[in-house]
Enzyme design. Structure first.
Site, PDB file in Angstrom:
ATOM      1  N   LYS A  95      33.759  36.810  23.824  1.00  0.00           N
ATOM      2  CA  LYS A  95      32.815  37.600  24.616  1.00  0.00           C
ATOM      3  C   LYS A  95      33.395  38.989  24.856  1.00  0.00           C
ATOM      4  O   LYS A  95      34.359  39.132  25.603  1.00  0.00           O
ATOM      5  CB  LYS A  95      32.525  36.954  25.975  1.00  0.00           C
ATOM      6  CG  LYS A  95      31.367  37.649  26.709  1.00  0.00           C
ATOM      7  CD  LYS A  95      31.302  37.280  28.181  1.00  0.00           C
ATOM      8  CE  LYS A  95      32.141  38.209  29.027  1.00  0.00           C
ATOM      9  NZ  LYS A  95      31.627  39.616  29.053  1.00  0.00           N
ATOM     10  N   THR A 144      42.922  40.273  37.953  1.00  0.00           N
ATOM     11  CA  THR A 144      43.604  39.094  38.482  1.00  0.00           C
ATOM     12  C   THR A 144      42.617  38.173  39.184  1.00  0.00           C
ATOM     13  O   THR A 144      42.739  36.939  39.107  1.00  0.00           O
ATOM     14  CB  THR A 144      44.723  39.532  39.443  1.00  0.00           C
ATOM     15  OG1 THR A 144      45.691  40.283  38.696  1.00  0.00           O
ATOM     16  CG2 THR A 144      45.416  38.333  40.073  1.00  0.00           C
ATOM     17  N   VAL A 150      39.464  37.541  38.463  1.00  0.00           N
ATOM     18  CA  VAL A 150      38.763  36.714  37.475  1.00  0.00           C
ATOM     19  C   VAL A 150      39.741  35.758  36.796  1.00  0.00           C
ATOM     20  O   VAL A 150      39.373  34.634  36.434  1.00  0.00           O
ATOM     21  CB  VAL A 150      38.033  37.589  36.443  1.00  0.00           C
ATOM     22  CG1 VAL A 150      37.405  36.739  35.349  1.00  0.00           C
ATOM     23  CG2 VAL A 150      36.971  38.428  37.131  1.00  0.00           C
ATOM     24  N   GLY A 151      41.000  36.162  36.659  1.00  0.00           N
ATOM     25  CA  GLY A 151      42.010  35.260  36.115  1.00  0.00           C
ATOM     26  C   GLY A 151      42.112  33.973  36.914  1.00  0.00           C
ATOM     27  O   GLY A 151      42.259  32.876  36.348  1.00  0.00           O
ATOM     28  N   GLU A 175      46.133  38.052  30.609  1.00  0.00           N
ATOM     29  CA  GLU A 175      46.768  39.370  30.736  1.00  0.00           C
ATOM     30  C   GLU A 175      45.957  40.107  31.788  1.00  0.00           C
ATOM     31  O   GLU A 175      44.820  40.491  31.553  1.00  0.00           O
ATOM     32  CB  GLU A 175      46.762  40.097  29.390  1.00  0.00           C
ATOM     33  CG  GLU A 175      47.776  41.235  29.317  1.00  0.00           C
ATOM     34  CD  GLU A 175      47.161  42.588  29.645  1.00  0.00           C
ATOM     35  OE1 GLU A 175      47.269  42.994  30.820  1.00  0.00           O
ATOM     36  OE2 GLU A 175      46.581  43.201  28.749  1.00  0.00           O
ATOM     37  N   CYS A 178      45.751  48.838  32.442  1.00  0.00           N
ATOM     38  CA  CYS A 178      46.340  47.811  33.309  1.00  0.00           C
ATOM     39  C   CYS A 178      47.794  48.087  33.636  1.00  0.00           C
ATOM     40  O   CYS A 178      48.289  47.681  34.689  1.00  0.00           O
ATOM     41  CB  CYS A 178      46.198  46.437  32.660  1.00  0.00           C
ATOM     42  SG  CYS A 178      46.921  46.342  31.003  1.00  0.00           S
ATOM     43  N   GLU A 184      45.200  47.961  42.768  1.00  0.00           N
ATOM     44  CA  GLU A 184      44.965  48.582  41.466  1.00  0.00           C
ATOM     45  C   GLU A 184      43.699  49.442  41.530  1.00  0.00           C
ATOM     46  O   GLU A 184      42.601  48.928  41.757  1.00  0.00           O
ATOM     47  CB  GLU A 184      44.817  47.501  40.391  1.00  0.00           C
ATOM     48  CG  GLU A 184      44.743  48.058  38.993  1.00  0.00           C
ATOM     49  CD  GLU A 184      44.697  46.963  37.938  1.00  0.00           C
ATOM     50  OE1 GLU A 184      45.253  47.182  36.845  1.00  0.00           O
ATOM     51  OE2 GLU A 184      44.101  45.900  38.199  1.00  0.00           O
TER      52      GLU A 184
END
Length: 467
Positions: free
Chosen positions: A164, A219, A221-222, A240, A274, A371
């Site tokens: 995706k 992060t 969504v990680g 990542e 990132c 971030e």
């Protein structure tokens, strides 16, 4: 700040805007589409087919069939949509993408196991077999390059892929899909599903027939990806994720190189990186000079149309990202950081933000902790090696770091003591397909690039034969 006004009009033909499933370009099952936006103007470039759970099912079925038949295992083998300056995409993104594919093509026939001496009259060896069907979810900041980072090792190890691309930047991924078909890939080996994270992305992460998911993005969504893997079939996960990378400048550094290096480390790709050097620690002895010269450099940065050859900085990727960055600038001012330049919008259309520099930033300020992902430089002051190493580590992130010094002892002290997956010494953003990249702590799990990434896409099988 300089503004680029001479425009090189893009001549880009959009020929791929559907889903690539089992070697065919298809409309989504729902018939829905979504717009992809030119961030320089805010105008719609084209409508793209929007994948959801039904399309994910179809693509995973195709990828599974391609994997199980063994055909692929035996073979082994961005300015309009993203807004980054055309010259940057041509000089950085494109050659790094080509190098990545070439690197992993070289690995395709070199992935091998070991023979292992064991007790008794037995012959024991290991094999590295492809993990299977891989779901890959890539971000919008380096769409072409991130696709290569994911496809390269997956295809080299014999996996099949359901990918995706980011909804903000699907066009380059779909163009690669056209090239994949032109190259003669077997049907179902690579499937491309543009769509939204909560629908298409979540369906990939939760699918019971996906053996592994690889994600690059935030992060937050990680965490969701790992939870989905745990709640379903315990699929393997590599991540990542975000960063708040310390960039440390000592007074003995080559000041010209350090100032330009720090400028590049933060403002490259509109700050949408990132591993951006977004916590700029400068030794007290040279702090005032460094700040003054960094502000002067930021004021000279050319912001404008990404197709202008003089442009250094294009727009943020979309309205949401523009609003987020402007919100962080407001927080910096409210928390009494000293804004010395920038802070405003450039022009009256598109998502352009002035290069912004804050001085007198402290560790507890929001702009020093979170971030930002935009052109906002935060400059902090330090006195000693021990102090700055400790402060650098006071972060949930650990993706990258850098140090600028002529003292090799200081350089190694930072490299040894800062918990980050990559440490650059007197340079920044130096990447090579052979050098692994990934983070400590909440910056991720696993590594991209290099030989190390191959283990993410293989299972180790032990075979023991009685003699």
């Amino acid at each position: 700040m300089a503004t680029a006004t001479a425009v090189i009009e893009p001549s880009v033909k959009i020929s791929a805007n559907k889903l690539l499933i089992n070697g065919q370009w298809l409309n989504s099952a729902s018939g829905k589409t979504f717009p992809t936006i030119n961030p320089s103007t805010g105008e719609v470039i084209t409508q793209v087919a929007e994948a959801d759970a039904a399309d994910v099912d179809k693509a995973v079925t195709a990828a599974r069939a391609a994997f199980e038949t063994g055909a692929w295992r035996r073979k082994m083998l961005e300015a309009l949509d993203n807004g980054k300056p055309y010259q940057v995409a041509k000089a950085a993104d494109l050659p790094l993408t080509v190098a990545c594919y070439r690197y992993y093509a070289g690995w395709a026939d070199k992935i091998q196991g070991k023979t292992i001496p064991v007790n008794g009259n037995y012959f024991c060896y290991t094999k590295h077999e492809p993990v299977g069907v891989v779901g890959q979810i890539i971000p919008w900041n380096f769409p072409l390059l991130m696709q290569a980072w994911k496809l390269g090792p997956a295809l080299a190890t014999g996996c099949t892929v359901v990918m995706k691309p980011a909804e903000q930047t699907p066009l380059s991924a779909l163009r690669v899909g056209e090239l994949i078909m032109e190259a003669g890939f077997p049907e179902g080996v690579v499937n491309l599903l543009p769509g939204y994270g909560p629908t298409a992305g979540a369906s990939i992460a939760r699918h019971m027939d996906v053996d592994k998911v690889a994600f690059t993005g935030s992060t937050e969504v990680g965490h969701l990806i790992m939870r989905a893997a745990a709640d379903t079939n315990l699929k393997r996960v590599t991540l990542e994720l975000g960063g708040k990378s310390p960039n440390i400048v000592f007074a003995d550094a080559d000041m010209d190189e350090a100032i330009e290096g720090a400028h590049f480390a933060l403002f490259f790709n509109q700050g949408q990186c990132c591993c951006a050097g977004s916590r700029l620690f400068v030794e007290e002895k040279c702090y005032d000079e460094f700040v003054e010269r960094s502000v002067a450099r930021a004021k000279k940065r050319t912001v404008g149309n990404p197709f202008d050859a003089k442009t250094e900085q294009g727009p943020q990727v979309d309205q949401d990202q523009f609003d987020k960055v402007m919100g962080y600038i407001d927080k910096g001012k409210k928390e009494n950081a000293k804004m010395l330049t920038g802070g405003g919008r450039v022009g009256d259309k598109g998502y352009f933000i002035e290069p912004t520099v804050f001085a007198d930033v402290t560790d507890n300020m929001t702009i020093a902790k979170e971030e930002i992902f935009g052109p906002v430089m935060s400059i902090l002051k330090f006195k000693t090696v021990e102090e700055v190493a400790a402060r650098a580590n006071k972060s949930a992130y650990g993706l990258a770091a850098a140090v600028w010094t002529k003292d090799i002892g200081k350089a190694h002290a930072i490299a040894d003591n800062v918990r980050a997956g990559t440490v650059w010494v007197n340079c920044y953003d130096v990447f090579d397909a052979g050098a692994p990249f990934g983070g400590f702590k909440q910056s991720g799990i696993g590594r991209e690039l290099g030989e190390y990434s191959l283990s993410n896409y293989t299972e180790i099988k032990t075979v023991t034969v009685k003699l």
